[in-house]
Scaffold this active site. Structure first.
Site, mmCIF file in Angstrom:
data_model
loop_
_atom_site.group_PDB
_atom_site.id
_atom_site.type_symbol
_atom_site.label_atom_id
_atom_site.label_comp_id
_atom_site.label_asym_id
_atom_site.label_seq_id
_atom_site.Cartn_x
_atom_site.Cartn_y
_atom_site.Cartn_z
ATOM 1 N N PHE A 133 43.429 42.261 40.038
ATOM 2 C CA PHE A 133 42.651 42.781 38.906
ATOM 3 C C PHE A 133 41.705 41.685 38.441
ATOM 4 O O PHE A 133 42.136 40.620 38.005
ATOM 5 C CB PHE A 133 43.530 43.225 37.729
ATOM 6 C CG PHE A 133 42.683 43.816 36.628
ATOM 7 C CD1 PHE A 133 42.302 45.151 36.674
ATOM 8 C CD2 PHE A 133 42.209 43.039 35.587
ATOM 9 C CE1 PHE A 133 41.470 45.702 35.695
ATOM 10 C CE2 PHE A 133 41.372 43.573 34.593
ATOM 11 C CZ PHE A 133 41.018 44.911 34.656
ATOM 12 N N ASP A 159 41.259 33.034 39.354
ATOM 13 C CA ASP A 159 40.969 33.820 38.155
ATOM 14 C C ASP A 159 42.152 33.643 37.212
ATOM 15 O O ASP A 159 43.212 34.234 37.407
ATOM 16 C CB ASP A 159 40.774 35.298 38.532
ATOM 17 C CG ASP A 159 40.484 36.171 37.305
ATOM 18 O OD1 ASP A 159 40.666 35.691 36.164
ATOM 19 O OD2 ASP A 159 40.101 37.344 37.497
ATOM 20 N N LYS A 210 39.756 35.700 27.871
ATOM 21 C CA LYS A 210 40.796 36.169 26.966
ATOM 22 C C LYS A 210 41.166 35.156 25.874
ATOM 23 O O LYS A 210 40.467 35.080 24.873
ATOM 24 C CB LYS A 210 41.997 36.646 27.768
ATOM 25 C CG LYS A 210 41.624 37.931 28.541
ATOM 26 C CD LYS A 210 42.791 38.704 29.093
ATOM 27 C CE LYS A 210 42.319 40.064 29.591
ATOM 28 N NZ LYS A 210 42.560 40.324 30.990
#
Ligand SMILES: *Cc1c(COP(=O)(O)O)cnc(C)c1O
Length: 414
Positions: free
Chosen positions: A140, A225, A254
């Site tokens: 993802f 990531d 985030k």
């Protein structure tokens, strides 16, 4: 307006691209969220790690207020007095050289893809438009058309093609498969060190170090990531530190925004970052003074409050307590730091029903992939709240799959 009316209004006028729990939140402070009826919840989700500092952390609120008294947005057409400091702090924290701030995680992933491809053409002499990036199955990395094009999840892709070529997927956790996929067009390997949305999937020990060795041996780039795994989530500042596998490029987001703003970044070795010259890439909001003020303070709070060590310690407690429940519906408890996935047996219980039962009992989390409950509270969580959340989870499991007569009668999805 009642909660039901608010939910109905969202459904009436909003896009229906999410299926939220039927909880309408209006306040938050620290590890707690409050709905419109005043009911209090413990946040075991922290906005997919974006609220890692808890809600409205006083130092982060003070930082954004200070900045709001001085300067808002000016674009990158000019220099500002806090962009350089943010980049310096992030470079030092990651052990890399240079930083390119963006806003959302997906934009930082796109930035990494552009950097890797250009590096492939300029430095690795890959033939024009042939560069390939090796990715992992069940990845993802966000929701842009390029990124969902190399997802293996049908619901992320259906109806959104045609997709960009140039990505090769291999099984996650299999370093030999990565090496076998490397060819003369390969520019980079791009993976999450722990797959979050796939269900908190921890790769075999040695995987990250193996990837580092393989990429170095073949002269290609290793890009992690860490949008979700970064900034202490796994009990280390960055997940790559578990195996000393520093990448050439690192994608962050985030938690970097302190729960207040979208702040992301691509951080890299100097020679990789230098593929970007003026005009080659950009973002109107990326690196804006408000974002830089919040991002900088977020990094300082993380260190001053020793949140990485807290994540490691409380994470151990959380994992041990979850492992001790011993309900037959629990198939696995996995994760690192304050990032735990509990895999449930779908023949016994639906993860979504357990989340609903937990919400009724005052704990918020969200299932991923129908069978996994995630526990990713703010890193500031105290021991008592960790244990309370585990008790609520155990009770919710009983609600949905009672040990004696295993029925779902007690689990009304209202
Ligand atoms: C959430 C996430 C992204 C995308 O971030 P957005 O801010 O939603 O665009 C990318 N990669 C990983 C690993 C993520 O968890």
């Amino acid at each position: 307006m009642s909660a039901a009316d608010l939910i109905a209004r969202e459904a009436r006028y909003g896009a229906r691209n999410y299926a939220p729990l039927p909880v309408v939140l209006s306040h938050g402070r620290g590890v707690h969220l409050y709905d419109v009826t005043g009911k209090r919840y413990l946040d075991m989700m922290s906005a997919y790690s974006a609220a890692s500092f808890g809600h409205l952390h006083p130092r982060l609120v003070a930082a954004i207020e200070r900045q709001l008294g001085r300067l808002d947005l000016v674009s990158r057409a000019y220099h500002t007095d806090n962009l350089g400091g943010f980049c310096e702090d992030l470079a030092r924290l990651t052990g890399l050289d240079a930083c390119l701030p963006m806003n959302t995680g997906a934009e930082a992933v796109e930035t990494a893809i552009k950097a890797a491809r250009r590096y492939g053409y300029d430095r690795l002499r890959i033939a024009e438009d042939q560069a390939e990036i090796i990715v992992a199955e069940n990845n993802f990395h966000g929701r842009t058309t390029t990124i969902v094009g190399f997802s293996s999840e049908a619901s992320y892709r259906r109806g959104f093609g045609p997709f960009a070529p140039g990505f090769v997927a291999v099984p996650f956790g299999d370093a030999a498969a990565v090496e076998a996929a490397i060819g003369k067009q390969t520019a980079a390997v791009l993976v999450e060190p722990i797959q979050g949305e796939a269900g908190v999937i921890v790769p075999p020990t040695g995987y990250l170090a193996d990837l580092r060795r393989i990429c170095t041996r073949h002269g290609i780039l290793l890009i992690f990531d860490e949008v979700q795994s970064g900034f202490g989530r796994t009990g280390r500042m960055f997940a790559f530190e578990h195996e000393g596998a520093r990448p050439d490029g690192l994608i962050l987001g985030k938690a970097l925004g302190g729960g207040l703003l979208p702040v992301s970044a691509f951080v890299a070795r100097r020679d990789l970052m230098d593929v970007f010259e003026p005009g080659s890439h950009g973002s109107t909001f990326g690196g804006n003074p408000l974002a830089m003020a919040v991002g900088c303070e977020a990094m300082h709070v993380l260190q001053d409050e020793d949140l990485v060590e807290r994540s490691r310690k409380q994470g151990e407690l959380l994992r041990d307590a979850l492992s001790l429940i011993g309900h037959s519906a629990i198939r696995a408890v996995r994760g690192k730091g304050l990032w735990i996935g509990v895999e449930l047996d779908p023949d016994q219980v639906a993860a979504k029903d357990v989340c609903l039962a937990m919400a009724r009992r005052g704990v918020l989390t969200k299932e991923t992939h129908e069978t996994v409950i995630r526990f990713a509270p703010p890193l500031i969580i105290e021991k008592a709240d960790v244990l309370a959340a585990v008790d609520v989870f155990a009770a919710a499991l009983e609600d949905c799959a009672p040990r004696r007569q295993r029925t779902i009668a007690g689990c009304v999805s209202a």
